[in-house]
Design an enzyme around this catalytic site. Structure first.
Site, PDB file in Angstrom:
ATOM      1  N   GLY A 136      -7.516  -7.820   3.984  1.00  0.00           N
ATOM      2  CA  GLY A 136      -8.440  -7.161   3.078  1.00  0.00           C
ATOM      3  C   GLY A 136      -7.754  -6.436   1.943  1.00  0.00           C
ATOM      4  N   HIS A 137      -8.426  -5.402   1.452  1.00  0.00           N
ATOM      5  CA  HIS A 137      -7.996  -4.647   0.277  1.00  0.00           C
ATOM      6  C   HIS A 137      -6.650  -3.961   0.516  1.00  0.00           C
ATOM      7  CE1 HIS A 137      -8.652  -2.493  -3.460  1.00  0.00           C
ATOM      8  NE2 HIS A 137      -8.591  -1.313  -2.852  1.00  0.00           N
TER       9      HIS A 137
END
Length: 287
Positions: A262-263
């Site tokens: 993810g981020h």
């Protein structure tokens, strides 16, 4: 065992008491670590342990984040974050470094780069967007919040709560058991301090100013062609993978690695990313 000593210090910049972490030999290649939202320099703790014996790593907290202390009347904008970070770099005596830009570190870091191209020995870009195609629909909706838009402040305030903070860490990951809860827990602690939510709302309403500068930053990349390592979490709900690949238009020689996370890509994939950064520092510093 080669475990680095990490120092935790403050330096005064324009009335702001800037907190920073530093590790590594004074004469080693320098990596300036610019954190993202809603985090602070603590997001780089494991990276500093991994690389801090061989490289000089310096990680400040912006005003409105982490342990940095800003005056009550500080005006929060991305220009002001860049001003303070620029002053910080000068105060600690950095004149050449590889810039690690993550998330908000992109807008802050690219402002530094365009002001002082002579400082930049190379770029490590990790989910820091500088291209229109790197904005998801979610990000575009967020950026539409700006001063004067009815309900904008209320909309931004809704993301400054624990479930949203936690979701930024866990969203898009492959193995959530590799995501330590310490990060989002500490982030939320700082978000809940007096005045911090107001600071974050002001920055959110100013985010559109970054998108307006994308053409300038892209021009800088084309003209200066800094060595670049791009590492990206493909499950980022804000900055999807096309934003990573867009850099290759202006930096065709950049090294690109995409991870199924993810981020906050370092949270899940630090064992894979840290060696890439080390190898890049060795080559970029000699360029």
């Amino acid at each position: 065992m080669n475990i680095p000593v990490v120092h935790h210090r403050f330096v005064e910049v324009e009335g702001v008491r800037v907190f920073y972490r530093e590790a590594g030999p004074a004469d080693a290649p320098v990596l300036l670590l610019l954190h993202g939202f809603p985090s602070a320099s603590h997001q780089f703790r494991r990276l500093m342990d991994a690389l801090g014996s061989d490289y000089r790593l310096v990680a400040p907290d912006y005003p409105g984040f982490g342990h940095t202390e800003a005056p009550a009347d500080f005006g929060y904008s991305f220009e002001r974050l860049a001003d303070i970070t620029e002053g910080f770099v000068q105060a600690v005596g950095l004149d050449r470094f590889v810039l690690y830009a993550f998330d908000f570190g992109g807008p802050v870091g690219f402002r530094l780069a365009t002001r002082h191209p002579e400082w930049i020995a190379g770029l490590v870009v990790q989910n820091a967007n500088a291209y229109e195609e790197g904005l998801s629909d979610l990000a575009r909706g967020f950026i539409a919040n700006r001063p004067g838009v009815p309900g904008a402040e209320e909309a931004v305030a809704q993301i400054l709560v624990l479930p949203m903070t936690r979701g930024q860490y866990e969203g898009g990951t492959t193995d959530v058991s590799r995501i330590a809860p310490d990060g989002w827990t500490l982030d939320q602690h700082f978000l809940d301090l007096p005045g911090r939510k107001e600071a974050q709302v002001a920055l959110a309403l100013d985010y559109h100013s970054n998108v307006a500068l994308y053409p300038d930053w892209q021009r800088w990349l084309r003209e200066h062609r800094p060595p670049a390592l791009i590492v990206w979490g493909s499950g980022d709900p804000f900055f999807p993978e096309p934003g990573a690949r867009a850099y290759l238009r202006d930096l065709p020689d950049a090294e690109l690695h995409v991870f199924a996370t993810g981020h906050f890509a370092l949270e899940e994939n630090l064992p894979e990313i840290a060696p890439l950064i080390a190898a890049f520092l060795d080559t970029a510093w000699k360029a």
